[in-house]
Scaffold this motif. Structure first.
Motif, PDB file in Angstrom:
ATOM      1  N   VAL A  88       6.614   4.603 -11.341  1.00 33.57           N
ATOM      2  CA  VAL A  88       5.391   5.189 -10.782  1.00 33.57           C
ATOM      3  C   VAL A  88       4.306   5.269 -11.855  1.00 33.57           C
ATOM      4  CG1 VAL A  88       4.377   7.305  -9.837  1.00 33.57           C
ATOM      5  CG2 VAL A  88       6.566   6.461  -8.959  1.00 33.57           C
ATOM      6  N   ALA A  89       4.687   5.668 -13.054  1.00 35.90           N
ATOM      7  CA  ALA A  89       3.719   5.752 -14.153  1.00 35.90           C
ATOM      8  C   ALA A  89       3.121   4.380 -14.457  1.00 35.90           C
ATOM      9  CB  ALA A  89       4.395   6.325 -15.397  1.00 35.90           C
ATOM     10  N   LEU A  90       3.949   3.354 -14.355  1.00 31.82           N
ATOM     11  CA  LEU A  90       3.475   2.000 -14.596  1.00 31.82           C
ATOM     12  C   LEU A  90       2.422   1.591 -13.562  1.00 31.82           C
ATOM     13  CD1 LEU A  90       3.616  -0.769 -15.921  1.00 31.82           C
ATOM     14  CD2 LEU A  90       5.691  -1.238 -14.620  1.00 31.82           C
ATOM     15  N   VAL A  91       2.681   1.903 -12.298  1.00 27.24           N
ATOM     16  CA  VAL A  91       1.720   1.552 -11.254  1.00 27.24           C
ATOM     17  C   VAL A  91       0.442   2.369 -11.406  1.00 27.24           C
ATOM     18  CG1 VAL A  91       1.308   1.558  -8.756  1.00 27.24           C
ATOM     19  CG2 VAL A  91       3.509   0.791  -9.654  1.00 27.24           C
ATOM     20  N   ARG A  92       0.545   3.626 -11.812  1.00 28.54           N
ATOM     21  CA  ARG A  92      -0.655   4.432 -12.066  1.00 28.54           C
ATOM     22  C   ARG A  92      -1.503   3.799 -13.171  1.00 28.54           C
ATOM     23  NH1 ARG A  92      -0.747   9.862 -10.108  1.00 28.54           N
ATOM     24  NH2 ARG A  92      -2.283  10.303 -11.740  1.00 28.54           N
ATOM     25  N   ALA A  93      -0.848   3.313 -14.194  1.00 24.70           N
ATOM     26  CA  ALA A  93      -1.574   2.675 -15.292  1.00 24.70           C
ATOM     27  C   ALA A  93      -2.272   1.411 -14.817  1.00 24.70           C
ATOM     28  CB  ALA A  93      -0.619   2.360 -16.439  1.00 24.70           C
ATOM     29  N   LEU A  94      -1.608   0.658 -13.962  1.00 22.66           N
ATOM     30  CA  LEU A  94      -2.221  -0.547 -13.415  1.00 22.66           C
ATOM     31  C   LEU A  94      -3.392  -0.207 -12.501  1.00 22.66           C
ATOM     32  CD1 LEU A  94       0.887  -2.771 -12.621  1.00 22.66           C
ATOM     33  CD2 LEU A  94      -0.940  -3.268 -14.250  1.00 22.66           C
ATOM     34  N   ALA A  95      -3.255   0.871 -11.703  1.00 20.41           N
ATOM     35  CA  ALA A  95      -4.344   1.283 -10.821  1.00 20.41           C
ATOM     36  C   ALA A  95      -5.591   1.624 -11.615  1.00 20.41           C
ATOM     37  CB  ALA A  95      -3.910   2.473  -9.971  1.00 20.41           C
ATOM     38  N   ALA A  96      -5.401   2.226 -12.791  1.00 19.03           N
ATOM     39  CA  ALA A  96      -6.539   2.592 -13.628  1.00 19.03           C
ATOM     40  C   ALA A  96      -7.294   1.371 -14.124  1.00 19.03           C
ATOM     41  CB  ALA A  96      -6.061   3.440 -14.808  1.00 19.03           C
ATOM     42  N   ARG A  97      -6.640   0.216 -14.139  1.00 17.88           N
ATOM     43  CA  ARG A  97      -7.276  -1.027 -14.588  1.00 17.88           C
ATOM     44  C   ARG A  97      -7.719  -1.899 -13.415  1.00 17.88           C
ATOM     45  NH1 ARG A  97      -5.523  -3.391 -19.439  1.00 17.88           N
ATOM     46  NH2 ARG A  97      -4.996  -5.290 -18.296  1.00 17.88           N
ATOM     47  N   SER A  98      -7.519  -1.405 -12.189  1.00 18.53           N
ATOM     48  CA  SER A  98      -7.787  -2.220 -11.000  1.00 18.53           C
ATOM     49  C   SER A  98      -9.080  -1.793 -10.309  1.00 18.53           C
ATOM     50  CB  SER A  98      -6.624  -2.117 -10.015  1.00 18.53           C
ATOM     51  OG  SER A  98      -5.414  -2.577 -10.598  1.00 18.53           O
ATOM     52  N   ASP A  99      -9.630  -2.703  -9.536  1.00 22.84           N
ATOM     53  CA  ASP A  99     -10.792  -2.408  -8.708  1.00 22.84           C
ATOM     54  C   ASP A  99     -10.370  -1.990  -7.306  1.00 22.84           C
ATOM     55  OD1 ASP A  99     -12.947  -3.460 -10.579  1.00 22.84           O
ATOM     56  OD2 ASP A  99     -11.704  -5.244 -10.361  1.00 22.84           O
ATOM     57  N   VAL A 100      -9.220  -2.529  -6.846  1.00 19.18           N
ATOM     58  CA  VAL A 100      -8.775  -2.326  -5.469  1.00 19.18           C
ATOM     59  C   VAL A 100      -7.273  -2.081  -5.468  1.00 19.18           C
ATOM     60  CG1 VAL A 100      -8.566  -3.379  -3.172  1.00 19.18           C
ATOM     61  CG2 VAL A 100     -10.567  -3.885  -4.598  1.00 19.18           C
ATOM     62  N   LEU A 101      -6.824  -1.152  -4.623  1.00 20.12           N
ATOM     63  CA  LEU A 101      -5.401  -0.980  -4.353  1.00 20.12           C
ATOM     64  C   LEU A 101      -5.219  -1.045  -2.844  1.00 20.12           C
ATOM     65  CD1 LEU A 101      -2.881   1.523  -5.914  1.00 20.12           C
ATOM     66  CD2 LEU A 101      -2.936   1.144  -3.438  1.00 20.12           C
ATOM     67  N   VAL A 102      -4.313  -1.909  -2.384  1.00 20.92           N
ATOM     68  CA  VAL A 102      -4.016  -2.031  -0.958  1.00 20.92           C
ATOM     69  C   VAL A 102      -2.550  -1.670  -0.755  1.00 20.92           C
ATOM     70  CG1 VAL A 102      -3.965  -3.546   1.060  1.00 20.92           C
ATOM     71  CG2 VAL A 102      -5.730  -3.869  -0.695  1.00 20.92           C
ATOM     72  N   GLU A 103      -2.268  -0.769   0.198  1.00 21.62           N
ATOM     73  CA  GLU A 103      -0.887  -0.382   0.496  1.00 21.62           C
ATOM     74  C   GLU A 103      -0.694  -0.278   1.996  1.00 21.62           C
ATOM     75  OE1 GLU A 103       0.483   2.588   1.770  1.00 21.62           O
ATOM     76  OE2 GLU A 103      -1.345   3.784   2.016  1.00 21.62           O
ATOM     77  N   ASN A 104       0.535  -0.510   2.443  1.00 23.68           N
ATOM     78  CA  ASN A 104       0.830  -0.331   3.872  1.00 23.68           C
ATOM     79  C   ASN A 104       2.186   0.337   4.086  1.00 23.68           C
ATOM     80  OD1 ASN A 104       2.399  -2.545   3.178  1.00 23.68           O
ATOM     81  ND2 ASN A 104       1.936  -3.699   5.036  1.00 23.68           N
ATOM     82  N   PHE A 105       2.453   1.356   3.272  1.00 24.56           N
ATOM     83  CA  PHE A 105       3.616   2.198   3.490  1.00 24.56           C
ATOM     84  C   PHE A 105       3.367   3.069   4.735  1.00 24.56           C
ATOM     85  CE2 PHE A 105       4.529   0.750  -0.606  1.00 24.56           C
ATOM     86  CZ  PHE A 105       5.729   1.250  -1.093  1.00 24.56           C
ATOM     87  N   ARG A 106       4.375   3.790   5.183  1.00 25.42           N
ATOM     88  CA  ARG A 106       4.150   4.745   6.273  1.00 25.42           C
ATOM     89  C   ARG A 106       3.167   5.809   5.801  1.00 25.42           C
ATOM     90  NH1 ARG A 106       6.670   9.318   4.869  1.00 25.42           N
ATOM     91  NH2 ARG A 106       8.494   9.166   3.490  1.00 25.42           N
ATOM     92  N   ALA A 107       2.476   6.429   6.743  1.00 22.46           N
ATOM     93  CA  ALA A 107       1.483   7.437   6.399  1.00 22.46           C
ATOM     94  C   ALA A 107       2.112   8.547   5.560  1.00 22.46           C
ATOM     95  CB  ALA A 107       0.869   8.022   7.669  1.00 22.46           C
ATOM     96  N   GLY A 108       1.491   8.844   4.423  1.00 23.18           N
ATOM     97  CA  GLY A 108       1.971   9.911   3.554  1.00 23.18           C
ATOM     98  C   GLY A 108       2.940   9.487   2.477  1.00 23.18           C
ATOM     99  N   ALA A 109       3.496   8.279   2.575  1.00 23.05           N
ATOM    100  CA  ALA A 109       4.525   7.858   1.618  1.00 23.05           C
ATOM    101  C   ALA A 109       3.973   7.697   0.206  1.00 23.05           C
ATOM    102  CB  ALA A 109       5.174   6.553   2.081  1.00 23.05           C
ATOM    103  N   MET A 110       2.796   7.153   0.078  1.00 26.59           N
ATOM    104  CA  MET A 110       2.224   6.971  -1.265  1.00 26.59           C
ATOM    105  C   MET A 110       1.927   8.317  -1.917  1.00 26.59           C
ATOM    106  SD  MET A 110       2.059   3.756  -2.222  1.00 26.59           S
ATOM    107  CE  MET A 110       0.641   3.343  -3.255  1.00 26.59           C
TER     108      MET A 110
END
Length: 410
Positions: A88-110
């Motif tokens: 999770v920490a790794l993905v947070r670090a990547l999000a900080a370097r990203s312009d866009v994040l797209v997800e399609n988990f069930r509502a609330g999962a992220m």
């Protein structure tokens, strides 16, 4: 987020400065990010260490993961265990370097993972965060399972699709999924414009059911005007006639849309004199009596093969076209000229790739094959500052997955 000083020029991919983090599965989310990828964005696909579920959906005699390959082409693959705090920490670090994040988990999962928009926006104020789901992030149906078939039924589409005898049918293409992916891409592009003009990031809530129901323009207008619920019409139009399919002498089928001035041209081509028939005197009357009109026209169309009629109709300016099968479409010369289907197995690893249908000097379209699982894990982690020993230790602990070519030893 990359600040958009004016750069590039004709031929430069539209989204060449955009980084997209793809935390999706199934079809709607991956299709959204595939559109962005084909427009030039750098897309990093986050998938489980065991691999995206679509990788297991293998088709054809060679058992290739065709569905996965078609909607993840051109992306990088980072295999990461999101059940681990380190992942999770790794993905947070990547999000900080990203312009866009797209997800399609069930509502609330992220949010449960600590990767929701609320958890990320403080560190990523310009992030465009797009959530795709069956019924959206709020409302009475929020927690209901939503897939393509259910969305087609719930949105009303299935009630108006099928034959006139009441036999319902779903659309042959998974249009809830691909349509939601398209709406997601449209929303992302609009939000990026605002973010890059200094307006900050955005949260986008896109639902399959909404996406399909939003296309009900004709049907809603019909219902609100008449009070009568629309039903399925086969190939016919809801407000115009003749506007449907007809079978010709060779068994092949064509469709026509002979409204307005094309009506007289159609009559001339078919050699039918209906000028004195009050049932067909106006466009409205032709619509009211469309079933009788269709019977008359069908008797004429069955007198000659499809290509004969299409040549005459096109010459007369009557809108018409063949009902093609998928084999016809893939081999079609017009689509070939426009590059819609790419037949380059050496480049893409698949016999045929379906391109994004945006033709421009700034749209590179399909650019490369889908990645092997974890192919880019080492590269992405190195960009984040991890050294090789740490990456190896994370792989050994099951936090990330690193692709190893067949026969190679890690």
């Amino acid at each position: 987020m990359t600040n958009p000083a004016r750069s590039g020029g004709p031929g430069t991919p539209f989204l060449h400065e955009v980084r997209v983090l793809d935390v999706t599965g199934a079809l709607a989310g991956p299709y959204c990010t595939t559109i962005l990828c084909d427009l030039g964005a750098r897309v990093t696909k986050i998938e489980p260490v065991s691999g995206d579920a679509l990788r297991a959906r293998r088709l054809g005699p060679e058992r290739r993961p065709i569905p996965f390959d078609l909607v993840h082409r051109g992306k990088a693959s980072l295999a990461v265990n999101l059940k681990s705090a380190e992942g999770v920490a790794l993905v947070r670090a990547l999000a900080a370097r990203s312009d866009v994040l797209v997800e399609n988990f069930r509502a609330g999962a992220m949010e449960e993972l600590g990767l929701g928009y609320g958890e990320l926006k403080d560190d990523c104020p310009d992030l465009v965060y797009c959530s795709l789901s069956g019924f959206g992030q709020f409302g009475p149906m929020r927690d209901a399972k939503g897939i393509d078939l259910i969305a087609q039924a719930y949105s009303g589409l299935m009630s108006v699709t099928g034959s006139t005898d009441g036999q319902l049918a779903k659309a042959g293409f998974p249009i809830s999924d691909v349509g939601t992916g398209m709406w997601g891409a449209i929303g992302v592009l609009a939000a990026l414009l605002r973010a890059r003009s200094g307006g900050g990031g955005a949260y986008l809530d896109i639902a399959l059911a909404d996406a399909v129901a939003a296309w009900s323009l004709w049907e809603v207008a019909d219902y609100t005007a008449t009070g009568v619920e629309p039903g399925p019409l086969g190939t016919a139009h809801r407000l115009a006639a003749p506007y449907q399919a007809f079978t010709c002498s060779d068994g092949a089928t064509l469709v026509i849309g002979a409204v307005d001035r094309a009506w007289l041209s159609l009559c001339a081509v078919l050699g039918v004199d209906l000028g004195g028939d009050a049932r067909f005197a106006t466009e409205y009357e032709r619509f009211v009596h469309r079933e009788h009109l269709a019977e008359i026209l069908q008797e004429r169309f069955v007198a000659a093969p499809r290509d004969h009629w299409m040549a005459l109709l096109r010459e007369a300016g009557v809108p018409c076209g063949p009902v093609n099968g998928i084999a016809d479409v893939v081999a079609d010369k017009h689509f070939a000229a426009r590059g819609l289907f790419v037949h380059d197995e050496e480049r893409f690893g698949q016999p045929t790739i379906v391109n994004t249908p945006i033709v421009s000097d700034g749209a590179p379209r399909a650019s490369g094959p889908a990645p092997a699982l974890g192919r880019d894990t080492t590269t992405v982690l190195a960009e984040l500052g991890y050294d090789q020993d740490t990456i190896t230790a994370m792989a050994d602990a099951g936090i990330v997955g690193v692709h190893a070519p067949a026969g190679a030893r890690r």
